[in-house]
Design a protein around this motif. Structure first.
Motif, mmCIF file in Angstrom:
data_model
loop_
_atom_site.group_PDB
_atom_site.id
_atom_site.type_symbol
_atom_site.label_atom_id
_atom_site.label_comp_id
_atom_site.label_asym_id
_atom_site.label_seq_id
_atom_site.Cartn_x
_atom_site.Cartn_y
_atom_site.Cartn_z
ATOM 1 N N ARG A 37 -36.114 64.047 -52.255
ATOM 2 C CA ARG A 37 -34.997 62.915 -52.933
ATOM 3 C C ARG A 37 -35.323 62.966 -54.846
ATOM 4 O O ARG A 37 -34.395 62.766 -55.902
ATOM 5 N N ASP A 66 -31.301 62.280 -49.712
ATOM 6 C CA ASP A 66 -32.303 61.005 -49.217
ATOM 7 C C ASP A 66 -32.016 61.330 -47.559
ATOM 8 O O ASP A 66 -30.790 60.915 -47.075
ATOM 9 N N GLY A 68 -33.485 59.526 -45.094
ATOM 10 C CA GLY A 68 -32.775 58.627 -44.241
ATOM 11 C C GLY A 68 -31.316 58.518 -44.992
ATOM 12 O O GLY A 68 -30.899 57.177 -43.826
ATOM 13 N N ASP A 69 -30.666 58.845 -45.636
ATOM 14 C CA ASP A 69 -28.682 58.794 -45.293
ATOM 15 C C ASP A 69 -28.213 59.484 -44.582
ATOM 16 O O ASP A 69 -28.350 61.168 -45.007
ATOM 17 N N ALA A 109 -37.733 44.616 -44.898
ATOM 18 C CA ALA A 109 -37.542 45.581 -45.985
ATOM 19 C C ALA A 109 -37.855 46.891 -45.989
ATOM 20 O O ALA A 109 -37.873 47.344 -45.926
ATOM 21 N N THR A 110 -39.743 47.008 -45.564
ATOM 22 C CA THR A 110 -40.814 47.349 -45.743
ATOM 23 C C THR A 110 -40.746 47.717 -44.698
ATOM 24 O O THR A 110 -40.910 49.570 -44.855
ATOM 25 N N TRP A 111 -40.162 47.178 -43.208
ATOM 26 C CA TRP A 111 -40.266 47.840 -42.073
ATOM 27 C C TRP A 111 -39.022 48.820 -42.269
ATOM 28 O O TRP A 111 -39.261 49.816 -41.283
ATOM 29 N N ARG A 112 -38.374 49.221 -42.447
ATOM 30 C CA ARG A 112 -36.978 49.146 -42.262
ATOM 31 C C ARG A 112 -36.941 50.414 -43.224
ATOM 32 O O ARG A 112 -36.877 51.705 -42.598
ATOM 33 N N ARG A 113 -38.072 50.707 -44.223
ATOM 34 C CA ARG A 113 -37.562 51.640 -45.068
ATOM 35 C C ARG A 113 -38.649 52.497 -44.625
ATOM 36 O O ARG A 113 -38.830 53.823 -44.420
ATOM 37 N N ALA A 114 -39.422 52.329 -43.612
ATOM 38 C CA ALA A 114 -41.063 53.288 -43.205
ATOM 39 C C ALA A 114 -39.455 53.433 -41.903
ATOM 40 O O ALA A 114 -40.199 54.936 -41.402
ATOM 41 N N ASP A 116 -36.282 54.450 -41.462
ATOM 42 C CA ASP A 116 -35.565 54.763 -42.173
ATOM 43 C C ASP A 116 -36.167 56.229 -43.116
ATOM 44 O O ASP A 116 -34.939 57.218 -42.315
ATOM 45 N N THR A 117 -36.910 55.903 -42.971
ATOM 46 C CA THR A 117 -37.813 57.268 -44.058
ATOM 47 C C THR A 117 -38.064 59.043 -42.754
ATOM 48 O O THR A 117 -37.587 59.206 -42.113
#
Length: 256
Positions: A37, A66, A68-69, A109-114, A116-117
């Protein structure tokens, strides 16, 4: 050793395991794309790698992305193709860990961040690598996914991280099968307690399965990079499907 024309892409290459493995590839003669990033961290990692063959500007590239994108990943691979013309190795390394927490305390939100990455990012990169590797000539290449000891056994309070690493194992197995017709070899390296910023807390003590908090031994980064390079150097007619490299005395095998 001397430079050659094999091209590698390492995600999460701005620090830790990613920077160490990208540096090992450079010193082995590869052309290496460092991605992550932060552009400044990538440039610093390349500068720290040195210039073993006197051509670092030609053989190392820092391309921020990124993982995750999916659009950012697609743009990354377009740049790799435009600059180097092909890709011979993808090290799917980018990932995040989270502070220990029980499932009821983990917000969405934290779950999705993990996810996604650690998982979506690995898939997006693997998908783009397949697209490039099956179309290039000579066809094929190697993909190494960074799993974890957690891909086999969880730590207390690690549900998001552990779930994503179990998912990486499914990704590896299926992609290894799907890659056969295209000479794409897919494997996974599962790492336990390598000395890095991410594992610094283990020196002071981390939660154990028996409810205690105890320090854990760590292995040198060179032990990991030596193992990684053994996988990376293999001809495409051979594949290490799963490799575990770990600190010898860490509490992994046996009751805990």
């Amino acid at each position: 050793m001397s430079p050659h024309n094999r091209i590698a892409l390492v995600t999460g290459a701005g620090s830790g395991i990613g920077a160490a493995c990208a540096t090992a590839l450079l010193k082995d003669g590869w052309r290496v794309v460092f991605t992550g990033r932060r552009a400044d961290a990538l440039q610093a990692a390349i500068a720290a790698a040195g210039d073993p063959f006197g051509d670092i500007a030609e053989r190392a590239a820092a391309i921020p992305s990124d993982v995750g994108d999916e659009h950012s990943v697609a743009a990354l691979f377009e740049q790799v193709k435009a600059r180097f013309g092909r890709l011979d190795l993808l090290f799917n390394n980018a990932g995040i860990s989270l502070p220990p927490t029980t499932p009821d305390e983990l917000d969405a939100a934290t779950w999705r961040r993990a996810v996604d990455t650690n998982f979506n990012g690995a898939f997006f990169c693997l998908s783009q690598a397949f697209k490039l590797m099956r179309a290039q000539r000579p066809m094929g290449g190697r993909i190494i996914n960074n799993g974890s000891i957690s891909a086999h056994a969880p730590r207390p309070g690690s549900i998001a991280y552990t779930a994503t690493k179990h998912a990486i194992t499914g990704l590896t197995k299926t992609a290894a099968l799907d890659g056969r017709p295209f000479d794409i070899a897919v494997g996974q390296i599962d790492i336990g307690n390598v000395a890095s910023d991410m594992t610094a807390r283990m020196v002071a003590g981390v939660p154990q399965a028996d409810g205690t908090v105890r320090p854990e031994p760590r292995m040198q980064m060179s032990s990991l990079t030596d193992t990684f390079m053994a996988m990376a150097r293999l001809p495409l007619t051979a594949n290490v499907l799963f490799m575990t490299v770990m600190a010898t005395k860490m509490p992994y095998v046996g009751r805990g």
